[in-house]
Design a protein around this motif. Structure first.
Motif, PDB file in Angstrom:
ATOM      1  N   MET A  29       0.846  -1.188   0.000  1.00  0.00           N
ATOM      2  CA  MET A  29       0.000   0.000   0.000  1.00  0.00           C
ATOM      3  C   MET A  29       0.889   1.248   0.000  1.00  0.00           C
ATOM      4  SD  MET A  29      -3.104  -1.016  -0.186  1.00  0.00           S
ATOM      5  CE  MET A  29      -4.247   0.193   0.480  1.00  0.00           C
ATOM      6  N   CYS A  32       7.328   0.927   1.275  1.00  0.00           N
ATOM      7  CA  CYS A  32       8.358   0.410   2.191  1.00  0.00           C
ATOM      8  C   CYS A  32       8.207  -1.077   2.475  1.00  0.00           C
ATOM      9  CB  CYS A  32       8.467   1.241   3.449  1.00  0.00           C
ATOM     10  SG  CYS A  32       7.037   1.291   4.468  1.00  0.00           S
ATOM     11  N   CYS A  34       6.300  -3.403   4.228  1.00  0.00           N
ATOM     12  CA  CYS A  34       6.264  -4.036   5.552  1.00  0.00           C
ATOM     13  C   CYS A  34       5.868  -5.508   5.390  1.00  0.00           C
ATOM     14  CB  CYS A  34       5.217  -3.352   6.434  1.00  0.00           C
ATOM     15  SG  CYS A  34       5.670  -1.665   6.861  1.00  0.00           S
ATOM     16  N   LEU A  61       1.680  -2.334  11.744  1.00  0.00           N
ATOM     17  CA  LEU A  61       0.911  -2.203  10.508  1.00  0.00           C
ATOM     18  C   LEU A  61       0.181  -0.868  10.570  1.00  0.00           C
ATOM     19  CD1 LEU A  61       0.159  -4.096   8.037  1.00  0.00           C
ATOM     20  CD2 LEU A  61      -2.030  -4.360   9.169  1.00  0.00           C
ATOM     21  N   SER A 193       6.480   4.742   5.753  1.00  0.00           N
ATOM     22  CA  SER A 193       5.703   5.158   6.913  1.00  0.00           C
ATOM     23  C   SER A 193       6.085   4.494   8.238  1.00  0.00           C
ATOM     24  CB  SER A 193       4.236   4.902   6.573  1.00  0.00           C
ATOM     25  OG  SER A 193       3.428   5.222   7.620  1.00  0.00           O
TER      26      SER A 193
END
Ligand code: SF4
Length: 430
Positions: A29, A32, A34, A61, A193
């Motif tokens: 999304m 980066c 995750c 998250l 983020s």
């Protein structure tokens, strides 16, 4: 009947099993990536959870990540190829099967390939397979391929490669443990983020100073120790005014510049001619510096030379040349890069620019890091410890996607280069 204090209470299962299968993957999304665990039930996605074992997010998250389920099931999501049926611009499409789509594509592409493969301009969106799509385009025979990055944050990568030979942007991180002073330029909260949030919290815990330059004070800027509401698109001028101040105050790491940069290389001064501005090269194409030890031109890559950083020199063929550092210093010491001039463009008061430059100099040179670790540099020279300058700069699309983004990104790589910030092996500044 009311329940007594010691009556057994109903046990609530706070982590009920909601899936019959868990797939481990990465969230996309944002860029980066995750680590996530996707809980599946009856073949459908039920829930997305951060993966605690993943090094990027360690289980965290964000809201966008957990909303990935909405993306997956969005009625607007393409599930089949679309063929345009109306005129271009009329937005009329119909769904077709994959066999038909592949047949059409191979006919179009086959025709182009037979005439000139370079006529194919191949653009892809932001996905996780750019290595594959780029490879496909190269095999097809077109150099005209790109992905969304060219319109987004790729200036951070390109600026880094042009300036210091490498790029880190969001996929390489600042050293959150050792940073004592961080400058962030226009980073939206959607970029990198979770890692940035975790990193900023570490900086705060460690007592580092976090300065955020951003026209609006939201997200990361809201928790900055100092927020500077800069005029959009003028970050480059701000950074170069810092370089101006650092040069003026002699807060430049000359030893680092001589050892690890090409700023000592000689640049031909031959106005109006084709070689003006090119590096002087020796017979084997080696870069040339002026060795102050022998007072003559020498291979700039030799470990034993003591290159001049200023002055003008005459080569054997009569051409004049000066070290790249001298050109850089002359340019950025010019009054057009003074804090007063920068204030006119950036809206940041000259006194603030001066103070930030002084703070950077203080942290870089008075609070340097020393790591007791012997190491050997590129020229084979041995060092008994590592010296680091604990300044970090981070920037992303906010400055990168601006019309002057490439040069702004170069400036953001140049400023730390001047103070020798990259001297610590493994130190990622942006
Ligand atoms: S920061 Fe959020 S959106 Fe970005 S990859 Fe991680 S979970 Fe996904």
């Amino acid at each position: 009947m009311t329940r007594g204090y010691f009556d057994p209470i109903e046990e609530i299962d706070t982590s009920p099993t909601i899936s019959d299968e868990i797939k481990e993957t990465t969230c996309y999304m944002c860029a980066c990536r995750c680590g996530i665990k996707v809980h599946m039930k009856d073949g459908g996605i039920r829930y997305i959870e951060g993966n605690r074992d993943h090094p990027v997010n360690k289980g965290v998250l964000c809201a966008k990540g957990s909303a990935g389920i909405m993306n997956h099931y969005s009625p607007a999501r393409l599930t089949k190829p679309l063929k345009r049926v109306g005129d271009r611009g009329q937005a009329e499409f119909k769904e077709i099967e994959w066999d038909e789509a592949l047949e059409l594509a191979s006919t179009w592409l086959g025709d182009i390939r037979k005439s000139d493969p370079r006529k194919l301009a191949f653009f892809t969106g932001r996905d996780q397979s750019q290595a594959l799509t780029g490879w496909w385009a190269s095999q097809f025979g077109t150099p005209n391929h790109a992905a969304h990055g060219g319109f987004c944050s790729v200036n951070m990568a390109a600026g880094g490669i042009y300036t210091i030979g490498g790029s880190f942007w969001e996929f390489g991180e600042p050293d959150w443990d050792l940073t004592k002073y961080m400058l962030m330029f226009g980073v939206a909260e959607d970029h990198d983020s979770n890692p940035i949030k975790a990193g900023l919290s570490k900086l705060k815990k460690n007592g580092a100073k976090f300065v955020s330059l951003n026209p609006i004070r939201t997200g990361y800027s809201a928790i900055a120790d100092e927020w500077i509401g800069i005029r959009p698109g003028t970050d480059g001028k701000f950074v170069l005014a810092l370089v101006h101040e650092l040069l003026k105050a002699d807060k430049i790491d000359l030893e680092y510049i001589v050892r690890y940069t090409n700023l000592p290389w000689l640049v031909i001064q031959n106005p109006g001619e084709a070689d003006d501005g090119l590096f002087v090269r020796g017979i084997d194409d080696e870069p040339i510096c002026w060795d102050t030890g022998t007072n003559q031109a020498a291979d700039a890559r030799l470990a034993g030379v003591s290159p001049a950083l200023t002055g003008s020199f005459t080569m054997e063929d009569g051409r004049k040349a000066v070290p790249a550092f001298a050109l850089m210093a002359e340019r950025y010491l010019d009054e057009s890069y003074s804090p007063e001039e920068a204030e006119k463009e950036t809206g940041v008061p000259a006194r603030t620019i001066r103070r930030i430059a002084a703070e950077i100099a203080d942290v870089a040179f008075e609070q340097q890091i020393e790591i007791d670790q012997p190491w050997t540099d590129w020229a084979g020279r041995k060092h008994d410890k590592m010296i680091g300058r604990p300044i970090t700069m981070h920037a992303m699309r906010g400055i990168s996607a601006h019309s002057n983004g490439f040069h702004t990104c170069r400036a953001i790589h140049l400023a730390p280069d001047s103070i020798g910030q990259y001297r610590l092996p493994g130190w990622l500044p942006v």
